[in-house]
Design an enzyme around this catalytic site. Structure first.
Site, PDB file in Angstrom:
ATOM      1  CE1 TYR A 269       0.999  -0.308   4.456  1.00  0.00           C
ATOM      2  CE2 TYR A 269      -0.089   1.820   4.422  1.00  0.00           C
ATOM      3  CZ  TYR A 269       0.721   0.903   5.055  1.00  0.00           C
ATOM      4  OH  TYR A 269       1.251   1.203   6.286  1.00  0.00           O
TER       5      TYR A 269
ATOM      6  CD  GLU B  36       9.880   1.889  10.427  1.00  0.00           C
ATOM      7  OE1 GLU B  36       9.595   2.887   9.744  1.00  0.00           O
ATOM      8  OE2 GLU B  36       9.748   0.727  10.016  1.00  0.00           O
TER       9      GLU B  36
ATOM     10  CG  LEU C 120       8.040   2.826   4.886  1.00  0.00           C
ATOM     11  CD1 LEU C 120       7.703   1.599   4.065  1.00  0.00           C
ATOM     12  CD2 LEU C 120       6.785   3.606   5.211  1.00  0.00           C
TER      13      LEU C 120
HETATM   14  N1  PDD Z   1       2.601   5.116   7.738  1.00  0.00           N
HETATM   15  N2  PDD Z   1       7.323   3.889   9.109  1.00  0.00           N
HETATM   16  C1  PDD Z   1       6.181   3.191   9.142  1.00  0.00           C
HETATM   17  C2  PDD Z   1       6.203   1.815   9.710  1.00  0.00           C
HETATM   18  C3  PDD Z   1       4.995   3.760   8.645  1.00  0.00           C
HETATM   19  O1  PDD Z   1       3.854   3.044   8.683  1.00  0.00           O
HETATM   20  C4  PDD Z   1       5.022   5.087   8.143  1.00  0.00           C
HETATM   21  C5  PDD Z   1       3.798   5.767   7.599  1.00  0.00           C
HETATM   22  C6  PDD Z   1       6.243   5.781   8.128  1.00  0.00           C
HETATM   23  C7  PDD Z   1       6.363   7.185   7.574  1.00  0.00           C
HETATM   24  O2  PDD Z   1       6.428   7.196   6.173  1.00  0.00           O
HETATM   25  P1  PDD Z   1       5.868   8.445   5.338  1.00  0.00           P
HETATM   26  O3  PDD Z   1       6.581   9.646   5.821  1.00  0.00           O
HETATM   27  O4  PDD Z   1       6.205   8.102   3.935  1.00  0.00           O
HETATM   28  O5  PDD Z   1       4.373   8.521   5.594  1.00  0.00           O
HETATM   29  C8  PDD Z   1       7.377   5.148   8.611  1.00  0.00           C
HETATM   30  C9  PDD Z   1       1.418   5.574   7.047  1.00  0.00           C
HETATM   31  C10 PDD Z   1       1.113   7.009   7.193  1.00  0.00           C
HETATM   32  C11 PDD Z   1       0.254   4.656   7.397  1.00  0.00           C
HETATM   33  O6  PDD Z   1       0.500   3.450   7.449  1.00  0.00           O
HETATM   34  O7  PDD Z   1      -0.865   5.121   7.565  1.00  0.00           O
END
Ligand code: PDD
Length: 286
Positions: free
Chosen positions: A30, A176, A200
């Site tokens: 996703y 993270e 991620l």
């Molecule tokens: N999640 N690490 C994890 C495990 C995440 O699920 C997310 C974001 C991030 C941050 O990535 P980004 O800056 O690209 O949103 C890091 C999204 C928002 C979610 O699962 O809803």
């Protein structure tokens, strides 16, 4: 209005077969893309990460970037609110239950848009609480997989004690958050863990590092020890939906002096300014 396998429809009408491999195996990936003033933020980067996730689980990308662009534009136009977040979900499709990949099956493609509710000012003023936990996820956390059971359980641990996020530690180092990336400020230096298979590669993470570099904020990308996390002057979390937030309590203890610090204030302002610039179209968003 949502998009499912070629059609736009109200979400109440959307149906998928129970044998969808997303439902049976969590076999899919996703993306979450923020939309400001009806323009997707960092679209090219999100589509690149989507490609990386699809490659990681060996699903052929069902659309070209131009096709994604068009689908997303139609979805943004068909939903209310200038600020939205797009959720893209691709599974290996519908097939008789068998772990091995089915042959000749088309992937399921689902996209929805929701209102983007960025953190309220009060929360940014107070900061939020987080806890720590051992990172018990698999070793391909660089893939944005829909099989999120470990992340769900880890994040719930925080919610159960009135905190908002769980900071993950693996082999003595910080990876993270359960649903965010984490930055540490120590001795005036912004520390970020290096992108690898254990986290991620956040799009917001990249923006923060770019802003730091452009504004001469001292910054180091390197492994961050548990000790450094526990003795940080500031902790920040970043994600597409939460943008940048200060973590002011960790495992019940204050972070620094227990209130949002100068690094947060500066990066938050830079991020908001950057968003405005991108939205006005004064710069490319990639
Ligand atoms: N999640 N690490 C994890 C495990 C995440 O699920 C997310 C974001 C991030 C941050 O990535 P980004 O800056 O690209 O949103 C890091 C999204 C928002 C979610 O699962 O809803």
């Amino acid at each position: 209005m949502i998009y499912l396998n070629g059609d736009f429809m109200p979400i109440e009408e959307a149906r998928i077969p129970v044998l969808d491999r997303g439902f049976i195996f969590g076999d899919g990936v996703y993306e979450v893309i923020p939309v400001y003033s009806r323009r997707p933020f960092r679209l090219a980067e999100h589509l690149r990460r989507l490609q990386h996730s699809l490659d990681g689980i060996r699903i052929t990308n069902p659309h070209t970037d131009a096709e994604w662009d068009d689908l997303l534009a139609r979805l943004i136009a068909g939903n209310e609110g200038d600020d939205q977040y797009l959720y893209l979900h691709i599974t290996r499709g519908v097939a008789k239950r068998d772990h091995a990949f089915p042959k000749g099956v088309a992937p399921t493609v689902f996209i929805m848009s929701n209102p983007l509710l960025t953190p309220p000012k009060e929360l940014l003023a107070s900061g939020v609480a987080a806890i720590t936990a051992s990172d018990n996820r698999w070793l391909r956390c660089d893939i944005k997989a829909i099989s999120l059971l470990p992340n769900v359980l880890l994040r719930q641990m925080a919610v159960d004690v009135g905190a908002v996020e769980t900071v993950l530690l693996r082999d003595g180092f910080m990876t993270e958050g359960a649903a965010s990336n984490i930055f540490v400020m120590k001795d005036g230096i912004l520390l970020a863990p290096p992108k690898n298979h254990l986290m991620l590669p956040g799009i917001t993470y990249d923006v923060v590092l770019e802003l730091a570099a452009a504004h001469d904020i001292p910054c180091e990308v390197r492994e961050i020890s548990e000790y450094e996390v526990r003795t940080a002057q500031e902790l920040l979390l970043t994600s597409s939906t939460k943008e940048i937030m200060p973590i002011t309590r960790l495992d019940g203890k204050p972070v620094g002096d227990g209130s949002p610090g100068r690094m947060f204030a500066q990066l938050y302002q830079l991020y908001q300014n950057y968003k405005v610039t991108v939205m006005r179209g004064n710069t490319t968003d990639s």
